[in-house]
Motif scaffolding. Structure first.
Motif, PDB file in Angstrom:
ATOM      1  N   GLU A 165       0.822  -1.213   0.000  1.00  0.00           N
ATOM      2  CA  GLU A 165       0.000   0.000   0.000  1.00  0.00           C
ATOM      3  C   GLU A 165       0.852   1.258   0.000  1.00  0.00           C
ATOM      4  OE1 GLU A 165      -3.602   2.259   0.215  1.00  0.00           O
ATOM      5  OE2 GLU A 165      -3.311   0.104  -0.118  1.00  0.00           O
ATOM      6  N   THR A 166       1.902   1.291   0.811  1.00  0.00           N
ATOM      7  CA  THR A 166       2.673   2.528   0.981  1.00  0.00           C
ATOM      8  C   THR A 166       3.919   2.612   0.108  1.00  0.00           C
ATOM      9  OG1 THR A 166       3.924   1.598   2.829  1.00  0.00           O
ATOM     10  CG2 THR A 166       1.875   2.766   3.362  1.00  0.00           C
ATOM     11  N   LEU A 167       4.501   1.455  -0.242  1.00  0.00           N
ATOM     12  CA  LEU A 167       5.742   1.450  -1.014  1.00  0.00           C
ATOM     13  C   LEU A 167       5.602   0.779  -2.377  1.00  0.00           C
ATOM     14  CD1 LEU A 167       8.150   0.431   1.912  1.00  0.00           C
ATOM     15  CD2 LEU A 167       7.853   2.724   0.962  1.00  0.00           C
ATOM     16  N   ASN A 168       4.443   0.165  -2.616  1.00  0.00           N
ATOM     17  CA  ASN A 168       4.195  -0.577  -3.863  1.00  0.00           C
ATOM     18  C   ASN A 168       5.250  -1.666  -4.068  1.00  0.00           C
ATOM     19  OD1 ASN A 168       2.690  -1.190  -6.161  1.00  0.00           O
ATOM     20  ND2 ASN A 168       3.982   0.091  -7.487  1.00  0.00           N
ATOM     21  N   ILE A 169       5.569  -2.358  -2.972  1.00  0.00           N
ATOM     22  CA  ILE A 169       6.545  -3.440  -3.005  1.00  0.00           C
ATOM     23  C   ILE A 169       5.880  -4.714  -2.501  1.00  0.00           C
ATOM     24  CG2 ILE A 169       8.690  -4.310  -2.002  1.00  0.00           C
ATOM     25  CD1 ILE A 169       9.693  -1.453  -1.869  1.00  0.00           C
ATOM     26  N   ASP A 170       6.070  -5.800  -3.239  1.00  0.00           N
ATOM     27  CA  ASP A 170       5.552  -7.095  -2.822  1.00  0.00           C
ATOM     28  C   ASP A 170       6.594  -7.806  -1.968  1.00  0.00           C
ATOM     29  OD1 ASP A 170       3.006  -7.083  -4.209  1.00  0.00           O
ATOM     30  OD2 ASP A 170       4.160  -7.274  -6.072  1.00  0.00           O
ATOM     31  N   VAL A 171       6.180  -8.281  -0.808  1.00  0.00           N
ATOM     32  CA  VAL A 171       7.070  -9.041   0.067  1.00  0.00           C
ATOM     33  C   VAL A 171       6.421 -10.378   0.386  1.00  0.00           C
ATOM     34  CG1 VAL A 171       8.102  -6.969   1.083  1.00  0.00           C
ATOM     35  CG2 VAL A 171       6.104  -8.012   2.171  1.00  0.00           C
ATOM     36  N   THR A 172       7.254 -11.337   0.729  1.00  0.00           N
ATOM     37  CA  THR A 172       6.754 -12.668   1.079  1.00  0.00           C
ATOM     38  C   THR A 172       6.989 -13.001   2.547  1.00  0.00           C
ATOM     39  OG1 THR A 172       8.860 -13.653   0.392  1.00  0.00           O
ATOM     40  CG2 THR A 172       7.114 -13.536  -1.267  1.00  0.00           C
ATOM     41  N   THR A 173       7.916 -12.273   3.182  1.00  0.00           N
ATOM     42  CA  THR A 173       8.268 -12.550   4.581  1.00  0.00           C
ATOM     43  C   THR A 173       8.054 -11.307   5.421  1.00  0.00           C
ATOM     44  OG1 THR A 173       9.951 -14.143   3.870  1.00  0.00           O
ATOM     45  CG2 THR A 173      10.106 -13.322   6.135  1.00  0.00           C
ATOM     46  N   THR A 174       7.445 -11.489   6.589  1.00  0.00           N
ATOM     47  CA  THR A 174       7.208 -10.358   7.491  1.00  0.00           C
ATOM     48  C   THR A 174       7.634 -10.728   8.907  1.00  0.00           C
ATOM     49  OG1 THR A 174       4.941 -11.077   7.975  1.00  0.00           O
ATOM     50  CG2 THR A 174       5.232  -9.560   6.124  1.00  0.00           C
ATOM     51  N   THR A 175       8.288  -9.786   9.583  1.00  0.00           N
ATOM     52  CA  THR A 175       8.617  -9.969  10.996  1.00  0.00           C
ATOM     53  C   THR A 175       8.367  -8.660  11.727  1.00  0.00           C
ATOM     54  OG1 THR A 175      10.946  -9.302  10.853  1.00  0.00           O
ATOM     55  CG2 THR A 175      10.445 -11.617  10.418  1.00  0.00           C
ATOM     56  N   ALA A 176       8.129  -8.762  13.012  1.00  0.00           N
ATOM     57  CA  ALA A 176       8.008  -7.596  13.895  1.00  0.00           C
ATOM     58  C   ALA A 176       8.617  -7.995  15.226  1.00  0.00           C
ATOM     59  CB  ALA A 176       6.550  -7.185  14.063  1.00  0.00           C
ATOM     60  N   CYS A 177       9.706  -7.334  15.615  1.00  0.00           N
ATOM     61  CA  CYS A 177      10.477  -7.776  16.773  1.00  0.00           C
ATOM     62  C   CYS A 177      11.081  -6.607  17.540  1.00  0.00           C
ATOM     63  CB  CYS A 177      11.619  -8.694  16.334  1.00  0.00           C
ATOM     64  SG  CYS A 177      11.109 -10.284  15.653  1.00  0.00           S
ATOM     65  N   VAL A 178      11.457  -6.899  18.773  1.00  0.00           N
ATOM     66  CA  VAL A 178      12.278  -6.012  19.589  1.00  0.00           C
ATOM     67  C   VAL A 178      13.723  -6.450  19.458  1.00  0.00           C
ATOM     68  CG1 VAL A 178      12.910  -5.405  21.954  1.00  0.00           C
ATOM     69  CG2 VAL A 178      10.513  -5.363  21.267  1.00  0.00           C
ATOM     70  N   CYS A 179      14.611  -5.483  19.227  1.00  0.00           N
ATOM     71  CA  CYS A 179      16.048  -5.760  19.283  1.00  0.00           C
ATOM     72  C   CYS A 179      16.601  -5.040  20.503  1.00  0.00           C
ATOM     73  CB  CYS A 179      16.753  -5.279  18.013  1.00  0.00           C
ATOM     74  SG  CYS A 179      18.553  -5.522  18.075  1.00  0.00           S
ATOM     75  N   ALA A 180      16.972  -5.815  21.527  1.00  0.00           N
ATOM     76  CA  ALA A 180      17.580  -5.248  22.731  1.00  0.00           C
ATOM     77  C   ALA A 180      19.081  -5.176  22.500  1.00  0.00           C
ATOM     78  CB  ALA A 180      17.247  -6.100  23.948  1.00  0.00           C
ATOM     79  N   ILE A 181      19.605  -3.961  22.372  1.00  0.00           N
ATOM     80  CA  ILE A 181      21.006  -3.774  22.016  1.00  0.00           C
ATOM     81  C   ILE A 181      21.930  -4.462  23.006  1.00  0.00           C
ATOM     82  CG2 ILE A 181      22.827  -2.077  21.622  1.00  0.00           C
ATOM     83  CD1 ILE A 181      20.672  -2.142  19.446  1.00  0.00           C
ATOM     84  N   HIS A 182      21.585  -4.412  24.290  1.00  0.00           N
ATOM     85  CA  HIS A 182      22.438  -5.020  25.308  1.00  0.00           C
ATOM     86  C   HIS A 182      21.934  -6.386  25.758  1.00  0.00           C
ATOM     87  CE1 HIS A 182      24.791  -1.394  25.483  1.00  0.00           C
ATOM     88  NE2 HIS A 182      23.701  -0.683  25.685  1.00  0.00           N
ATOM     89  N   GLY A 183      21.014  -6.957  24.985  1.00  0.00           N
ATOM     90  CA  GLY A 183      20.720  -8.371  25.172  1.00  0.00           C
ATOM     91  C   GLY A 183      19.591  -8.751  26.097  1.00  0.00           C
ATOM     92  N   PHE A 184      18.843  -7.807  26.662  1.00  0.00           N
ATOM     93  CA  PHE A 184      17.752  -8.213  27.547  1.00  0.00           C
ATOM     94  C   PHE A 184      16.442  -7.555  27.128  1.00  0.00           C
ATOM     95  CE2 PHE A 184      14.838  -7.426  31.043  1.00  0.00           C
ATOM     96  CZ  PHE A 184      14.647  -8.699  31.536  1.00  0.00           C
ATOM     97  N   SER A 185      15.384  -8.335  27.021  1.00  0.00           N
ATOM     98  CA  SER A 185      14.045  -7.815  26.782  1.00  0.00           C
ATOM     99  C   SER A 185      13.050  -8.747  27.442  1.00  0.00           C
ATOM    100  CB  SER A 185      13.750  -7.701  25.286  1.00  0.00           C
ATOM    101  OG  SER A 185      12.413  -7.255  25.078  1.00  0.00           O
ATOM    102  N   ALA A 186      11.966  -8.184  27.957  1.00  0.00           N
ATOM    103  CA  ALA A 186      10.959  -8.987  28.642  1.00  0.00           C
ATOM    104  C   ALA A 186       9.907  -9.546  27.690  1.00  0.00           C
ATOM    105  CB  ALA A 186      10.279  -8.142  29.727  1.00  0.00           C
ATOM    106  N   VAL A 187       9.938  -9.166  26.409  1.00  0.00           N
ATOM    107  CA  VAL A 187       8.927  -9.662  25.480  1.00  0.00           C
ATOM    108  C   VAL A 187       9.178 -11.132  25.165  1.00  0.00           C
ATOM    109  CG1 VAL A 187       8.626  -7.376  24.460  1.00  0.00           C
ATOM    110  CG2 VAL A 187      10.169  -9.016  23.374  1.00  0.00           C
ATOM    111  N   SER A 188       8.168 -11.786  24.594  1.00  0.00           N
ATOM    112  CA  SER A 188       8.264 -13.205  24.265  1.00  0.00           C
ATOM    113  C   SER A 188       9.421 -13.476  23.300  1.00  0.00           C
ATOM    114  CB  SER A 188       6.959 -13.683  23.626  1.00  0.00           C
ATOM    115  OG  SER A 188       5.867 -13.495  24.508  1.00  0.00           O
ATOM    116  N   PRO A 189      10.062 -14.634  23.416  1.00  0.00           N
ATOM    117  CA  PRO A 189      11.200 -14.960  22.548  1.00  0.00           C
ATOM    118  C   PRO A 189      10.887 -14.853  21.057  1.00  0.00           C
ATOM    119  CG  PRO A 189      11.088 -16.510  24.372  1.00  0.00           C
ATOM    120  CD  PRO A 189       9.844 -15.684  24.446  1.00  0.00           C
ATOM    121  N   ASP A 190       9.642 -15.169  20.663  1.00  0.00           N
ATOM    122  CA  ASP A 190       9.302 -15.107  19.241  1.00  0.00           C
ATOM    123  C   ASP A 190       9.197 -13.676  18.726  1.00  0.00           C
ATOM    124  OD1 ASP A 190       6.867 -15.036  20.904  1.00  0.00           O
ATOM    125  OD2 ASP A 190       5.819 -14.842  18.992  1.00  0.00           O
TER     126      ASP A 190
END
Length: 252
Positions: A165-190
């Motif tokens: 819709e916004t970029l007119n690009i077709d993608v097949t893979t999608t992810t949404a994640c937290v990247c904790a720079i120093h290695g710790f986050s309380a969100v689910s592993p997935d």
């Protein structure tokens, strides 16, 4: 593996943001705190404010490093709208597997707005990745963690449609994640991805960019604290000089 090497110098947006941050910290007002001795109030305030500024520096450094790769399209804090039906689906009893296998329609401007830190479209992988960057050195409360997880799952559901819709690009893979720079986050592993995993995914040496950003910001912050400590101690120094009797002079 071979990384796409960013320039040795920090990117201009990073140095500009750093300069503005140091300028703001230099003129930071001093507020009393019942548990902080008065002589430490200024350094305490500066350091606490610097830590809060760290997130923007990290986002800018990482996004600028990714932009240097010609295969990547990088968006900083784009507006993504979550329709009510997407919220309802995530709030339902649908399992993680069902959510991962689903892609829902996106319509810009419809629904509640969220602004992820970085959205990366990888044209080689035909993938879109929605990333929240966190320092990862402090625990968040349970309510905040649940909201973050919910937002990430909602964004993943509309990510494929958002790219079209916004970029007119077709993608097949999608992810949404937290990247904790120093290695710790309380969100689910997935819903987590490490900095090392992003380096492999994009072929960009992100760790050295983060380290150089921290090193330079730390150097400037140390200089500022030293300047302010000297400034704060100047009255005491002047008083001590006044107490020293002038040396007697001899005439030959």
């Amino acid at each position: 593996m071979l990384f796409h090497q960013p320039p040795v110098a920090l990117p201009r947006p990073v140095t500009d943001l750093m300069a503005r941050t140091i300028k703001r910290l230099r003129h930071l007002p001093v507020h009393p705190d019942p548990i902080v001795p008065s002589k430490y109030l200024r350094p305490y305030g500066v350091i606490m404010s610097a830590v809060r500024s760290d997130g923007q520096l990290l986002e800018t450094a990482v996004s600028e490093a990714l932009k240097a790769s010609p295969r990547l399209i990088v968006l900083r804090t784009p507006a993504i709208y979550i329709p009510a039906e997407v919220d309802q689906f995530v709030n339902s009893a649908a399992g993680k597997a069902a959510i991962l296998q689903s892609d829902l329609h996106y319509e810009h401007g419809k629904g509640r707005k969220v602004t992820p830190d970085i959205v990366v479209v990888d044209q080689d992988r035909e993938a879109i990745d929605i990333l929240e960057l966190k320092r990862g050195m402090a625990k968040t409360d349970a309510g905040k963690t649940r909201q973050t997880e919910r937002d990430l799952r909602c964004q993943r559901l509309v990510a494929k449609s958002f790219a079209k819709e916004t970029l007119n690009i077709d993608v097949t893979t999608t992810t949404a994640c937290v990247c904790a720079i120093h290695g710790f986050s309380a969100v689910s592993p997935d819903l987590q991805v490490s900095l090392g995993e992003l380096e492999v995914r994009y072929g960009v040496d992100l760790r050295s960019v983060v380290e150089r950003t921290y090193k330079e910001f730390g150097r400037q912050l140390s200089e500022l604290l030293s300047e302010q400590a000297l400034e704060d101690d100047l009255p005491n120094l002047m008083e001590s000089f006044e107490l020293i009797e002038p040396a007697s002079s001899s005439v030959y």
